[in-house]
Each structure stands twice: as structure tokens, then as C-alpha cells.
Design an enzyme around this catalytic site. Structure first.
Site, short mmCIF file in Angstrom:
data_model
loop_
_atom_site.label_atom_id
_atom_site.label_comp_id
_atom_site.label_asym_id
_atom_site.label_seq_id
_atom_site.Cartn_x
_atom_site.Cartn_y
_atom_site.Cartn_z
N SER A 38 -43.04 45.16 97.86
CA SER A 38 -41.84 45.61 98.54
C SER A 38 -40.68 44.61 98.53
CB SER A 38 -42.18 45.97 99.99
OG SER A 38 -42.58 44.81 100.70
N SER A 74 -46.75 41.98 98.47
CA SER A 74 -45.33 42.32 98.40
C SER A 74 -44.41 41.20 97.94
CB SER A 74 -44.84 42.85 99.76
OG SER A 74 -45.17 44.20 99.88
N LYS A 106 -35.18 38.68 102.70
CA LYS A 106 -35.62 40.08 102.72
C LYS A 106 -35.18 40.72 104.03
CE LYS A 106 -39.89 42.78 102.04
NZ LYS A 106 -41.36 42.68 101.89
#
Lengths: 469, 494
Positions: A141, A165, A66
Site C-alpha cells: 500500500s 506494504s 505516507k
């Protein structure tokens, strides 16, 4: 492609690159990736494996990271214009560990800007599409990481989970999303959202992969004062799917607060399957259901408002052209480089920390957080795991733009693990009538990842719906 | 000044700790070095970095807390003080507001007015900021070498009633802290800075509105700022006006202060507990360890010097004014007292050596420090050389006057006194013939004084001794010259 190169490459890496070549333009899982670099990396790792230098199960395995986890020499944007060109000089602790294990980094995945969002749509680099339905969001996210694993553009991925997330996009994309106990994985190099809840998590295709990956990632780090050693590591070794006599509680008051029908029936079939496998499944009242989401957002926004102060246009990141003064430099740089959701959270967080409001909001939220922790402590005296859906609905359509409050409310099932520091996992269980994945969440007491992974593994074994070809 | 008012002062003192590394990262803290050469991702506020508390900072804070009679907070916290300024790379300073490390202590001061106990409200740990440089072309540069250097902030109760008392407190604090070895407390170098909170009131009345004067960098400016602010506030009140609660800056050059920001303009720092740092848990064991390892404090050293070196209390007080001076004395005294290694020194000889060391320090060293405009902590010569000089006088190699000359050279150049004396030919003349001919020469030329002496004015002898010394460039023993002169004069009078 050169034939020699091909024989040097791990076939898994080749497969992944092939997927990227075919699908990435459509899916947009990655903010940054470099196929040539991956190929070189994979070849060099392959050589080291042959030389016996790497013995880890992850040697040569292609994985994604990420884009809020720092990678030395590779830009790390947090999905924001603010850090569009920011190249860290250091690796996040988890990236160091993956490197040491010989895993091959494919690229940096898309995410909601600064991890503020649940759909990956607040990214400055545009949204990622859900591989299960291209018209839908992958969740967020860590949407890019979840979509990359679901689509085969990575074998596994690192994400971060501050309020769900990792687990929510895992649920929407049909992969396993794991958030371990707060502190057992170092936060060094994780660009902070809400420091007291930020946790590095994993996105994998199986619970077994999750257990194996956690074994690599956990460990105390002297660079992170909030990190702790895990008292019972070695998850892969003890992993089985025996749930006999395992006490599983379903918090009825949370479920009743509102889930869609397909999600409700998915939870029911999961509960039934576990019961048939020998678990003791009971409904109970957890209490404080109305306080979870507000408490989470008060604390998260307060911490975020302070954590994001360092992005000011002075040292690195975006700087406005020709500022008239220092305050102009601050204001314009931040106004021009932060997106709407980031500004909303900074403003709300600043407000709740302001003199006169601190006691009323922030301090009160800390007190409620303690009550929530006590509530879950009591629940874990009775139950080994708490079973809920991961998200109240399946993945929404791209561009729906619901109002912020309803977006925040959809975090109902995930935020308690962050408020309490407990581990939680989302396992793909079923699909709705449109074929969209539905994940089931298991949460356990702090440091009880072993039990949680066992129950998750059982769900995976009992599952009737197929998720990967 | 209007005497019907009394001044009420509280201080906030910032002390820079002399730990080798910064408070939250491993960067060095020493001064100098190219801009941003003592920095890392942590102290430049790079994304994804985290602070880790330097244990030495905690120990230093506890040591100062114990020395000032504070309660040590068993579960403390760090808080973030949020404000945007480029010297502060995170745009928040990590400090302590809610649970500071030390609370409720006191320090006794002594002024002409007598002894007084000054309450310590709290002591907290925090990080220093970087330095901004404003170039003429309007650009500004930041140097983060100081960013993250550990500071202690010591906050007093409003127990001080004059600038003199404030300075007495600061001096006492400086001595205590430098004796602990945790900071050098040099105001002129900025390692000790004081904010003065001051208000005035008529005796018996409630506290008046206070103002805060920031960052005073010398004892003198503390006194001047306190005087000027007291007068300003009294003048305002006498004119029927009000004192505004505000932050003021004292201008050293003009001796006046001006407003920086009013209460309304005060920043909202949005303090909240830093979630990157776990609670600071202090165990009984740690406190005991710090207590038992605490170095000797000044009062104990005064008593020990009196006892071990047989020195008068007056000497001991001066020699212990700074830790550096006391250390210097002790090293020189121990070497001087050990004798030349040929014969065991007698007890009498030893204690006379100690007193000589003390005399040189109190007389010569402190005078030269002052004349050269040096800092109290600055002793440019080595204690071995002082001991050697004293040994040379004891051996009768040089006269006292020459010794003082050599001392000054040693002070400036830290040279070896024996080598220097030989090189410059300063040793006492042992050749009696040379002394005799010098005496005879003086007796022949100074006919007037000689006649005066012979007529009964015996005081003139001193003059004649002096003249002979001068002729011999002070390299002879005055006693010897005197004896010889007396002998010759006696011969003449007969």
C-alpha cells in the site's frame, strides 16, 4: 523563481521540486503537497544548518510521508474519502523525529485506502503510476512513497508495513524497502490498520540510507505501550558488506508455492552472488507455508474491523447529509465514504470476531500465529537471514483488478515478518525481460537489523543491474 | 409475597476510581469543567492515538482485589468491547473479559439474618464513556470529559438472597473501598452503580432464568428493584408463564421495571484482546508493595480507637462508619486531647476530651448531617473548631447548652467558636451580682412554684433553675444558679 530564494535553498530540495513539477501530474505519488511551503521550510532549515542548529545527516533532506502518518496542520487522509478533509492536531512520532532532524517534508504520499491493498489502486484519490513503467502499479500500500523515491520526487520516504506494504512496492519500484522489528519505531500517530503488526518502515535509494534513517526513527516512546528500546542500535555505524560465514536459508517450500520465472531466476542469481561472497547459502523447509496468508488476513481483518470503528461520522471525517437517525448516520456515512476493499475487510473482520466464530477463526489464527513464530524461531537458530523474493511477480498492469484472493496470496513472502515481528528488507536486485524491477527480501530474527542490513548491503554491492542514473 | 420461592441475586458493581488522571491518557478526572475541557486526542478517539495504562489504576484494582481476598492475575489483558454509540469515541470500550485483574474473592456481610460470605467472581478495569446531551431541537451533543475515567467492575457470585443483603454488600464494599482511598463510592453522584442480576426458584431447584436490572443509583432503589423483580418473576411463574432472560430498566418513580432488550436482541460485542496494550504483568513485588502500603481498614480502626482513645465499642463503630468521619474524629480528638498548651493535661482529662469529641460527633454532627440532608462524607466544619469548642467548655467559658448552639452555627458556617462566643456575648456570666438579682427576680415573680417548693414539692427546683437560665439567656452555670436558689429558699423556710 526569485534568485535569492534559490540560493537559500538546499540544491537537493530544488531538484526534488523540479522533478515534482515535471512528473507529478503523471505519476501522482502525492495526495497533498505544497511547493511554496516546501520552499519556505527548506530555506528556514538551511539557515538553521548554517547556524549550527541542525547537525543530523538529514538536515535539509527532502522526504515524503505516507498519508496514514499524522502531520499536524496537514491533512492526513489514509487515501480515503472518510478522511478527505481530516487535519490532525498532532504529528506522528516519526514525523516529530524527522522534524527534529531538520528533514524537509515534501508532502503526503498516496496509498491504498487505509493501507488495504497491494497496488495503491484502492486509493480514493486515484492510482499512482510506477515510474519504471507508467502502465503499471507501483505496488502498495505504500505505493506513493515507493514511487516518489524511485522517481526522485523525494530523497527518501516513510511508509507503513502491516503485511508487506513497504517491501512489496519497494520491490515493484526498484527501491530499498525496510520494515524493522515490530515495536522499535513508535506507532504514535500511525492511523491503525492491524495494531499487532503495523510497523513504520522506510523507502530509500540505498541500504546505507535505510540504516541511517532507522537510526533516527528507532526508540521507545511512552505514548506507545507496544514500543520497545532497540538493544543494538547504531545501524549506520556498523554497516558493512561482509557476508563471509553468514548463514542464509532459502525456504524451498515457500518458493515452490509459486513464483514467476524471472523472479525465480532472480532469487537464484542473488543466492549465487551471496555464496560467492562467502555466505553459506542453504535451501530448507520452513513449514506452515499454507497457513501464512490465511493467518495474516484473519488477524489483520479482525483488528482492522475494530480499528476502523472510530470512523463513524460523529466526531470528524465524512458525515452523510441529513441522516434520519443515529444508525442511519453510522450506516450511510460509512457506506458512502469507505471503498469496496475497506468494506470487505471490515465485514470479514467483524465476522471472524462474532460470537460463535471467534474460537473457530480468530482464536485459531492466534494459535497458528504462535506456531508460525516458533517455526521462525527455530529457523533463526540455523540461519542468520532468510532469503526469498519480495513478491512472486513483477508489478501488474494498472486496472487489472485480479480477484481479491489472488491479491492476498501475493503477500506470501512478506506476511511472515509481520506475523512474527521480525525485521525484513527488500533490495532491488534485477529486472525482468520488460525491465521491471525485482526485489529480493532478507528477513532476520527480531532485533537483528544489523545483520540483515549487512546482507542487504552486500546484495547492493554485488548487484550488476543499475537502478539509478 | 409467596414464601415458597427464594430469591437469588448477583451484583455487578461499577466503582469510579479517584485517580488524578484517566485510565489511558493524562487528562484530569475531576468533575465539572466546561464540556470537553478535560479531553485530549486519546480520550476523544482521534486517529493514530494509542492508550497507555495508568499505573495507579492497576494499583487501585490490586488493592481492592487484596481487600476482597481475590487472587491477583499475574498476566492479565485488556480486551476491546465493540459497540457503536456516540458516547464511546472509539466505538469500542477497553475493558477486561478474558483475563481480569482479580478473581475468586469473598466479602463477609452481616444482616439481621446473620453473617454470610459473598463470593467475588472477578474484578476488572475498564474505561468510562462520555455523556450525551439531547437538545430539544433534536440535536445531540457529546461531552467526553468522563470518557476514559477509570472504572472497576466488581462481579459477585449469585450468593445474595434479598435486596437487604445486596445493600449490606454494597455498604460493606463502599466502606472497604473508601478506606482504601481509591474511590469515594458515592451512589448519588454516580461513582458507584450497581446492576442487579436476579432470579427466583423453589429451594433445592436449579437456578431460574435471570434478568438484569441496569444502573441502579441508590441503596433504596436496589432494595425496591429487587423486591419488585422478585414479585414480578414469582407472579409470572405462578401464572404458569416463563421468565425471559432480558435486560430491564428500573423506573424509580413508578417502582416498576420495563424490558430494555431480550437475550435475542443482546449485542454481540466481539470482544478480542486489545492489540494496542501489552499484557498486564503483575510482579510479586508490586503485590507486596500494595499490601504493605494498604491503609488501615475499618475493623483495625475500630480496635485501635477502642485502645488509643479508650472509647466504648459502640462509639468506635459509629465513628468508623466512613473513613471521613473517623479521620475527622481523630483530628479533633488529638487537638482536644493536647490541652491548652499551658499545663500538661492529665490522663483523665485527655480521655474525657476524647469522649466529648465522640459525643459531639455522634450526637450533634450526625444529627445535623441528617437534618441538612447531607452526604455521610460531607463534614462542613473543621476539627480544630470542634476541639476549640470542647476546650471552651472545659475552661468553664460556656455552658453545655450554649456549646450545642455554637456547634450548630459552626457546622453551618465553620466559624471560630471563641470569636463567635465573644461576638455574640455567650460566655458564662462571672458577675455574681447579675446572677443574684436574676434569682431574686424569679423568686419574686414565680410565687406559686416557690410556695409549692416550700410545701415540700422539691421537684419544682428544676423549673426555677430553668426559668433563671432563661432569664440569663443560658449564659450562667446551672450549678451556680441551683446553689444560689437553694440557699435563698432555705433562708425563706427558716
Amino acid at each position: 523563481m526569485n534568485m535569492n530564494e534559490k540560493t537559500d535553498m538546499n540544491p537537493l530540495a530544488e531538484q526534488v521540486l523540479d522533478r515534482i513539477r515535471r512528473q507529478e501530474d503523471l505519476l501522482r505519488c502525492y495526495i497533498s503537497y505544497d511547493i511554496e511551503a516546501v520552499r519556505k521550510q527548506a530555506a528556514s532549515v538551511e539557515k538553521k544548518i548554517k547556524d549550527g542548529e541542525f547537525r543530523s545527516p538529514f538536515a535539509g533532506i527532502p522526504y515524503a510521508v505516507k498519508d496514514n502518518l499524522c502531520t499536524a496542520g496537514i491533512r492526513t487522509t489514509c487515501g480515503s474519502k472518510m478522511l478527505e478533509h481530516f487535519v490532525p492536531a498532532y504529528d506522528a512520532a516519526v514525523v516529530e523525529k524527522m522534524k527534529a532532524a531538520g528533514a524537509v517534508l515534501i508532502g503526503k504520499t498516496n496509498m491504498d485506502e487505509f493501507a488495504f491493498g497491494s497496488s495503491t489502486e484502492t486509493s480514493f484519490f486515484g492510482p499512482t503510476r510506477n515510474p519504471a513503467d507508467l502502465s503499471r502499479t507501483p505496488g502498495g500500500s505504500s505505493g506513493g512513497s515507493a514511487a516518489a523515491v524511485a522517481s526522485g520526487e523525494a530523497v527518501m520516504a516513510l511508509g507503513t508495513d502491516t503485511g508487506g506494504s513497504v517491501r512489496q512496492p519497494a520491490s515493484h519500484c526498484g527501491v530499498v524497502g525496510t520494515k524493522p522489528t515490530y515495536g522499535v519505531i513508535s506507532r504514535w500517530g500511525l492511523i491503525a490498520y492491524a495494531s499487532s503488526m503495523d510497523t513504520v518502515g522506510t523507502l530509500t535509494r540505498s541500504v546505507e540510507d535505510a540504516a541511517t534513517l532507522l537510526d533516527v526513527l528507532v526508540g521507545e516512546d511512552e505514548r506507545d505501550s507496544t514500543s520497545l528500546p532497540h538493544p543494538r542500535p547504531g545501524f549506520r555505524e556498523i554497516l558493512n558488506s561482509d557476508v563471509r560465514s553468514l548463514r542464509i536459508g532459502i525456504p524451498a517450500d515457500l518458493i515452490d508455492a509459486g513464483v514467476s520465472d524471472p523472479v525465480a531466476s532472480s532469487l537464484e542469481t542473488a543466492a549465487k552472488a551471496l555464496k560467492e561472497a562467502g555466505a553459506i547459502v542453504e535451501r530448507f523447509e520452513i513449514g506452515l507455508a499454507d497457513y501464512l496468508v490465511p493467518t495474516y488476513y484473519l488477524i489483520a481483518m479482525a483488528e482492522a474491523s475494530s480499528n476502523l470503528e472510530r470512523f463513524d461520522g460523529v466526531k470528524y471525517g465524512y458525515r452523510t447529509a441529513d441522516p434520519a437517525s443515529l444508525s442511519d448516520l453510522y450506516q450511510k456515512s460509512r457506506a458512502e465514504a469507505f471503498g469496496e476493499e475497506v468494506k470487505r475487510r471490515i465485514m470479514l473482520g467483524t465476522y471472524v470476531l462474532s460470537s460463535g466464530f471467534y474460537d473457530e477463526y480468530y482464536l485459531k489464527a492466534l494459535k497458528v500465529r504462535r506456531l508460525i513464530k516458533e517455526t521462525y524461531d527455530r529457523a533463526f537458530c540455523k540461519f542468520d537471514c532468510i532469503l526469498t523474493p519480495t513478491a512472486p511477480t513483477t508489478s501488474p498492469l494498472l486496472g487489472e483488478k485480479p480477484d481479491p484472493i489472488s491479491v492476498y496470496e501475493s503477500d506470501l513472502f512478506t506476511v511472515s515478518a509481520n506475523l512474527t515481528g521480525c525485521p525484513a528488507i527488500s533490495v532491488p536486485w534485477s529486472r525482468d525481460e520488460k525491465g521491471l524491477p525485482i526485489g529480493i527480501q532478507l528477513m532476520a530474527d527480531v532485533f537483528c537489523e544489523g545483520t540483515m542490513l549487512r546482507a542487504a548491503n552486500a546484495l547492493e554491492t554485488l548487484r550488476e543491474v543499475r537502478f539509478y542514473e | 409475597m409467596n414464601n415458597s420461592y427464594e430469591t437469588v441475586i448477583g451484583l455487578e458493581v461499577h466503582v469510579e476510581l479517584s485517580t488524578a488522571t484517566k485510565i489511558f491518557c493524562g487528562c484530569r478526572t475531576d468533575f465539572g469543567g466546561a464540556p470537553n475541557s478535560h479531553t485530549c486526542p486519546v480520550c476523544t478517539g482521534m486517529p493514530g492515538t494509542l492508550p497507555v495504562l495508568n499505573k495507579k489504576v492497576l494499583e487501585a484494582a490490586i488493592a481492592v482485589g487484596l481487600a476482597t481476598g481475590c487472587e491477583i492475575t499475574r498476566v492479565g489483558r485488556f480486551d476491546r468491547k465493540n459497540y457503536f454509540y456516540p458516547d464511546n469515541p472509539q466505538n469500542y470500550q477497553i475493558s477486561q473479559l478474558y483475563f481480569p485483574i482479580c478473581r475468586k474473592g469473598s466479602v463477609e456481610i452481616e444482616t439481621k439474618a446473620g453473617k454470610k460470605s459473598i463470593g467475588i467472581t472477578e474484578i476488572h478495569m475498564e474505561e468510562d464513556a462520555g455523556k450525551l446531551y439531547h437538545a430539544e431541537d433534536g440535536t445531540s451533543l457529546v461531552d467526553y470529559n468522563r470518557s476514559g475515567v477509570p472504572l472497576l467492575e466488581i462481579v459477585t457470585e449469585p450468593d445474595l438472597s434479598s435486596g437487604e443483603e445486596a445493600v449490606a454488600f454494597l455498604e460493606k464494599l463502599r466502606t472497604m473501598i473508601s478506606y482504601l482511598g481509591v474511590s469515594d463510592c458515592k451512589m448519588q453522584e454516580g461513582s458507584m452503580r450497581a446492576d442487579v442480576n436476579l432470579s427466583v426458584r423453589k429451594p433445592g431447584e436449579d437456578l431460574g432464568t435471570r434478568t438484569e436490572m441496569k444502573n441502579l443509583g441508590s441503596f433504596r432503589s436496589v432494595i425496591r428493584a429487587a423486591e419488585a423483580e422478585t414479585k414480578r418473576q414469582i407472579d409470572l411463574l405462578e401464572a404458569g408463564e416463563q421468565v425471559l432472560q432480558e435486560t430491564r430498566r428500573f423506573d424509580e418513580a413508578s417502582g416498576t421495571s420495563f424490558s430494555m432488550r431480550s437475550k435475542e436482541e443482546a449485542r454481540d460485542y466481539r470482544y478480542f484482546p486489545d492489540p494496542d496494550l501489552p499484557p498486564v504483568v503483575v510482579s510479586d513485588e508490586l503485590i507486596e508493595k500494595i499490601r504493605s502500603e494498604a491503609p488501615e481498614h475499618r475493623e483495625a480502626r475500630i480496635l485501635r480507637f477502642e485502645k488509643e482513645y479508650g472509647l466504648p465499642e459502640y462509639d468506635c463503630k459509629i465513628l468508623t462508619e466512613t473513613k471521613t468521619l473517623g479521620d475527622f474524629f481523630e483530628e479533633a480528638a488529638l487537638i482536644a486531647g493536647a490541652g491548652d498548651g499551658k499545663a500538661a493535661p492529665t490522663e483523665e482529662n485527655v480521655s474525657s476530651s476524647y469522649k466529648k469529641v465522640s459525643n459531639y460527633i455522634m450526637g450533634e454532627l450526625l444529627r445535623l448531617q441528617k437534618e441538612r440532608g447531607m452526604d455521610e462524607d460531607e463534614i462542613p466544619m473543621s476539627p480544630e473548631h470542634l476541639a476549640e469548642l470542647i476546650r471552651m467548655t472545659e475552661e468553664g467559658l460556656i455552658t453545655g447548652t450554649v456549646a450545642k448552639q455554637i456547634f450548630e452555627v459552626m457546622f453551618d458556617k465553620d466559624c471560630d467558636p471563641r470569636a463567635y462566643a465573644n461576638e455574640q456575648d455567650l460566655c458564662i456570666l462571672k458577675n455574681e451580682g447579675v446572677i443574684e438579682s436574676a434569682v431574686d427576680q424569679i423568686l419574686a415573680t414565680e410565687t406559686g412554684p416557690v410556695a409549692e417548693y416550700l410545701s415540700g414539692k422539691e421537684k419544682v427546683l428544676g423549673y426555677l433553675v430553668g426559668q433563671t437560665m432563661k432569664a440569663l439567656q443560658v449564659k450562667a452555670d446551672a450549678g451556680e444558679i441551683r446553689a444560689l436558689l437553694l440557699k435563698r429558699l432555705k433562708d425563706r423556710s427558716e
